[in-house]
Design a protein around this motif. Structure first.
Motif, PDB file in Angstrom:
ATOM      1  N   TRP A 190      -6.635   5.254 -24.624  1.00  0.00           N
ATOM      2  CA  TRP A 190      -5.760   4.103 -25.357  1.00  0.00           C
ATOM      3  C   TRP A 190      -4.812   5.216 -27.098  1.00  0.00           C
ATOM      4  O   TRP A 190      -3.735   4.777 -26.964  1.00  0.00           O
ATOM      5  N   PHE A 245       1.268  -4.138 -24.279  1.00  0.00           N
ATOM      6  CA  PHE A 245       0.121  -4.922 -23.873  1.00  0.00           C
ATOM      7  C   PHE A 245      -0.803  -4.208 -25.437  1.00  0.00           C
ATOM      8  O   PHE A 245      -1.425  -5.472 -25.630  1.00  0.00           O
ATOM      9  N   SER A 291      -0.648  -7.228 -27.084  1.00  0.00           N
ATOM     10  CA  SER A 291      -1.326  -8.417 -26.731  1.00  0.00           C
ATOM     11  C   SER A 291      -3.206  -8.016 -27.192  1.00  0.00           C
ATOM     12  O   SER A 291      -3.743  -9.239 -27.317  1.00  0.00           O
ATOM     13  N   ILE A 292      -3.239  -6.616 -26.886  1.00  0.00           N
ATOM     14  CA  ILE A 292      -3.947  -6.412 -27.683  1.00  0.00           C
ATOM     15  C   ILE A 292      -5.020  -7.096 -29.304  1.00  0.00           C
ATOM     16  O   ILE A 292      -5.780  -7.901 -29.250  1.00  0.00           O
ATOM     17  N   TYR A 293      -4.268  -7.244 -30.187  1.00  0.00           N
ATOM     18  CA  TYR A 293      -3.758  -7.766 -31.497  1.00  0.00           C
ATOM     19  C   TYR A 293      -3.770  -9.175 -31.550  1.00  0.00           C
ATOM     20  O   TYR A 293      -4.699  -9.449 -32.304  1.00  0.00           O
ATOM     21  N   ASN A 323      -5.348 -10.837 -29.987  1.00  0.00           N
ATOM     22  CA  ASN A 323      -6.290 -11.627 -28.851  1.00  0.00           C
ATOM     23  C   ASN A 323      -7.265 -11.095 -30.143  1.00  0.00           C
ATOM     24  O   ASN A 323      -8.159 -11.937 -30.114  1.00  0.00           O
ATOM     25  N   PHE A 368      -8.407  -0.358 -17.819  1.00  0.00           N
ATOM     26  CA  PHE A 368      -6.885  -1.526 -18.711  1.00  0.00           C
ATOM     27  C   PHE A 368      -8.253  -2.576 -18.805  1.00  0.00           C
ATOM     28  O   PHE A 368      -7.842  -3.351 -19.952  1.00  0.00           O
ATOM     29  N   LYS A 416      -8.986  -4.110 -23.186  1.00  0.00           N
ATOM     30  CA  LYS A 416      -8.556  -5.232 -24.747  1.00  0.00           C
ATOM     31  C   LYS A 416     -10.229  -5.927 -24.858  1.00  0.00           C
ATOM     32  O   LYS A 416     -10.552  -6.298 -26.575  1.00  0.00           O
ATOM     33  N   SER A 450     -11.956  -3.656 -27.007  1.00  0.00           N
ATOM     34  CA  SER A 450     -11.155  -3.165 -28.924  1.00  0.00           C
ATOM     35  C   SER A 450     -10.735  -4.241 -29.955  1.00  0.00           C
ATOM     36  O   SER A 450     -10.785  -4.615 -30.828  1.00  0.00           O
ATOM     37  N   ASP A 451     -10.839  -5.963 -29.193  1.00  0.00           N
ATOM     38  CA  ASP A 451     -10.811  -6.841 -29.807  1.00  0.00           C
ATOM     39  C   ASP A 451     -12.298  -7.160 -30.955  1.00  0.00           C
ATOM     40  O   ASP A 451     -12.209  -6.738 -31.621  1.00  0.00           O
ATOM     41  N   ARG A 477       1.297  -5.632 -33.519  1.00  0.00           N
ATOM     42  CA  ARG A 477       0.847  -4.600 -34.084  1.00  0.00           C
ATOM     43  C   ARG A 477       0.675  -4.155 -36.064  1.00  0.00           C
ATOM     44  O   ARG A 477      -0.003  -4.013 -36.116  1.00  0.00           O
TER      45      ARG A 477
END
Length: 200
Positions: A40, A54, A57-59, A61, A129, A133, A136-137, A173
């Protein structure tokens, strides 16, 4: 070599393969979290433009709220076991394939081994990968809730709701960075000590 000797040799190779797989699985379980964090950090440092979708999309999510942490643990455990067995199997196949033989057969085996190792690396990247997600969520949401709880005595009801609304509407982000800055400013203004972010 008699059938009995051949059977003993095969049983020995199978046992070695199983032992190698178990050891590899344990090593992956131990090192999977540091590896995920390292990957990361590398993505944020060197691949911001390539992985921007990508990353964002993590933030986005994370804005959906908390999930069940057990699901992430199970996912990590299954991924670690799969990774370990594939590593163990690959090591055994590699060891068995390195034998004196004709040049053409050695080249053929070498090409198959290269493909096998490329597939092994691709598998591990896919697993990392896959895990990033949900992991990190949970880390992001935990940090937000913890920090919000710490500064809540210094907020009006409306201000607290606005922070929650900003988090729930987060898409990029940059949105996340604004929220973090806002929370840290409130904490600094009121001499409140915030815990270190679990995920940056």
């Amino acid at each position: 070599m008699s059938n009995e000797q051949s059977s003993i040799f095969k049983d020995s190779q199978i046992r070695k393969g199983i032992i190698a797989s178990v050891i590899a699985s344990l090593l992956v379980v131990i090192f999977i979290q540091p590896v995920i964090r390292l990957v990361w950090s590398g993505i944020l440092t060197f691949g911001t433009h390539v992985f921007q979708g990508f990353i964002d999309s993590i933030y986005a999510n994370a804005a959906r709220g908390h999930r069940n942490y057990v699901d992430v643990i199970i996912l990590m455990l299954i991924s670690s076991i799969l990774s370990g067995f594939f590593c163990g199997g690959t090591f055994v196949i590699t060891k068995q394939s390195i034998k004196p033989d004709t040049i053409s057969k050695r080249l053929s085996r070498k090409s198959r081994l290269i493909i096998l190792w490329i597939l092994l690396v691709a598998l591990h990247l896919s697993l990392i990968f896959l895990i990033i997600k949900p992991f990190s969520d949970i880390q992001l949401n935990t940090s937000f809730q913890q920090r919000l709880t710490i500064i809540s005595p210094y907020l009006t009801n409306i201000e607290e709701k606005k922070l929650k609304a900003s988090w729930a509407s987060m898409e990029f982000r940059t949105d996340y960075e604004k929220i973090v800055s806002q929370i840290e400013k409130i904490a600094n203004d009121n001499n409140a000590k915030l815990p270190i972010l679990l995920w940056k």
